[in-house]
Every structure is written in C-alpha cells, then in structure tokens.
Design an enzyme around this catalytic site. Structure first.
Site, short mmCIF file in Angstrom:
data_model
loop_
_atom_site.label_atom_id
_atom_site.label_comp_id
_atom_site.label_asym_id
_atom_site.label_seq_id
_atom_site.Cartn_x
_atom_site.Cartn_y
_atom_site.Cartn_z
CE1 TYR A 147 -49.51 1.66 -52.94
CE2 TYR A 147 -50.69 2.88 -54.63
CZ TYR A 147 -50.00 1.75 -54.23
OH TYR A 147 -49.80 0.72 -55.12
CB SER A 206 -48.08 -12.69 -48.19
OG SER A 206 -47.26 -13.02 -49.30
CG MET A 221 -44.94 -7.79 -45.26
SD MET A 221 -45.49 -9.51 -45.31
CE MET A 221 -46.54 -9.50 -46.77
#
Length: 331
Positions: A53, A152, A241
């Site tokens: 991240y 999602s 994704m």
C-alpha cells in the site's frame, strides 16, 4: 491495558501479525476513549500488512482503516458526545484493536438505529460511492451510470445510493447468478459480461447517454465501457481487480473526448475541509439509518482468530464482508 493486532515489519499476515497487550495512555482534555466493537477486513488492510500500500508507515503498526466503537471516557473539554454513544473513529484509525483514543474533532456520531456491524463499514466503500456520484459529473435524476465489478461492496453501495438519489445504474458482472441479487438491491440493469460488451450496454440501456463510468477492473473492460459511454463523459478508476492496465484506443480520446480519472478516498480526505467530511458522513449515515444502504456480513471473528479471519476475507467468492468483533476490553 488493551489488545491489538500488530505488525513490526511488512510480510505475509500469517508471519507478521500478532495479538499484543498494550498500555493505554491517559486521555487529554479534548480526547475520548473508545471501546471498539467491530472492524472489517478490507483489501487495503492486507496490502498495508504486505507492504504493497503506497503510504509511509511507522512500526509497530495496528492495521484496520475503519471501524466503530462506543465512548467509555471523555476529556473535560469534549462537547457534543456522551458516554455509551457509538462513534466512527477518524481516518487511518488503526481499528484492529479493542480500545483506542481519538481526538473528539475526528470522530463521527452514529445514529441509534444503525447496528454496530453496519456502522463499522461506513468509512470506506459507502463514502467512496458518495464521492463518485457527486465529484465528477453533475448527475440529475434519471441519468445513467455504468460500472464493472458491480457485485463488489463498492459496487453494491453505488447501486443503493444511486437508487436513493434517482440515478439509473447499468451494472457489469462476471456470472449470471449475480444478476438477480443485484436487481433486488435496486440495480436498473445487470449484465453478465460477454466480449465485446459495449453492445450489451447500449442494448440494455436503450442507447441512453451515459456520462459516468466507474472502473474497478481495468483492461479490456474499460475499453468496452468507453465505447458505450457518451462523448464528453468521464470514467473513474477506483481499483484494478483484473490486474491489467488501461490501454485506450486513440479514437476514444480524440473523437469522443472521454476523460479518464482516478479516485482514492484517502487522498480526498487529506485535502478536504472538515465540514465537507462531516457533511459526507452525515449524508451516508442518513441513508443507512433509513434502511436504504446495507453492506452484507458473511462472518465475524475475534481478534485472536486473525489468521483464519484473513484467510476467509481473501477467498475469491464471498457473500459479504468479514469483520473482527471485539470482546469488551475492560471485562
């Protein structure tokens, strides 16, 4: 004393994540002590643990970027809150713990009729959905939005908020069995993608002018979306994704003048005015309080079962979020 899930270095959660007991400092006059109730496991949390991240960190670190708890102690200068009240901690709240201290200016009060497990999931996906529907295109009731990864948590929040605001949604999913659940949730149209699916989008929306696209997949899916949207539209990328980059034909830029943008809630929050953040949370929580915004929960785990909880949260197919549910730290 309180318990928290800590890492002292980046790595695979199984190797680096541990439950530890820590000392709580005394609260200052403008602070509150929060007994945490619940916190979800988000993909960003896993990325943070693994060092993927893009934010600077200081070790040791407690992950968890959203959650909810109740106030059990307040400083002498705190106003507008009460003991026992449920609140949402501020951004980057390190919520995988059973207690924490927060400045009172950074917490958000939770309406009484919102369950704690629901309130725990209001800080990331619902707020992102709110920003996507307000910050890029000035939408009017009856306007269309197209999004991929519609099943999602973010996609489901977009569907519910759009319905509440009077917008129509064209939703792209990968499996036929996802169509009916999303229709029941309030979707206008749900399409099981077939290549090329630009024609599917135009057919199911009867050729409507679509000026906002939301992309969480990348790759070919975005090209097809760009073919279907109207000239001068905007496609906002919020995820990847599909793990494939956006490769856009020149003609879509030249002749349709499609704008491609990105959105990261953390960046928005860091630059937003405090009142704008409060207004956003109040709007989102009001929709949830009306029963028009739900985030499904598949399972809850105690902090002591962090590894099985994370393994569950990272499974490919789930029907809801996985949360940590905390025992009362002072029992």
């Amino acid at each position: 004393m309180y318990k928290g899930l800590l890492i002292h270095e980046h790595g695979v959660p199984h190797d680096v994540l541990r439950v530890e007991t820590l000392n709580l400092p005394k609260i200052r006059s403008n602070q509150v002590l929060i007994e945490m109730s619940a916190s979800p496991i988000n993909p960003a949390d896993i990325n943070l643990i693994e060092g993927k991240y893009p934010v600077p960190v200081t070790f040791p670190l407690i992950p968890g970027n959203e959650g909810v708890g109740r106030i059990v102690e307040m400083g002498s200068e705190v106003e507008g809150f009460s003991i026992g009240q449920y609140v949402i901690p501020g951004p980057d709240s390190a919520s995988w713990c059973d207690a924490q201290i927060q400045d009172s200016q950074s917490i958000i009060s939770v309406p009484d009729n919102i369950p704690p497990t629901t309130a725990a999931m209001m800080s990331v996906n619902p707020t992102t959905a709110w920003r996507l529907l307000h910050d890029f295109i000035k939408l009017q009731p009856g306007d269309w939005i197209v999004q991929n990864a519609a099943n999602s948590v973010l996609g489901r929040c977009v569907i519910q908020m759009a319905k509440h605001l009077g917008f129509k949604t064209c939703n792209l999913v990968r499996r036929e069995e996802l169509i009916q659940p999303l229709m029941k949730l309030g979707a206008t149209v749900v399409i099981a993608e077939e290549e090329p699916h630009a024609e599917q989008i135009l057919e199911h929306t009867e050729g409507a002018d679509i000026h906002l696209g939301i992309n969480a997949v990348g790759g070919r899916s975005v090209v097809e979306m760009a073919k279907a949207v109207a000239p001068q539209s905007t496609i906002v990328t919020v995820g990847a994704m599909g793990m494939r980059p956006l490769t856009i034909p020149n003609g879509l830029l030249i002749f349709k003048n499609v704008t491609f943008a990105g959105f990261w809630l953390k960046s928005w929050t860091q630059n937003a005015k405090s009142q704008d953040i409060l207004d956003m949370f109040h709007a989102v929580l009001d929709i949830a309080a009306q029963g028009k915004l739900e985030v499904p929960v598949e399972a809850t785990y105690p902090l002591e079962e962090a590894i099985p909880a994370i393994e569950h949260a990272t499974k490919g197919s789930r029907n809801g979020k996985v949360l940590f549910e905390m025992n009362h730290w002072n029992n």
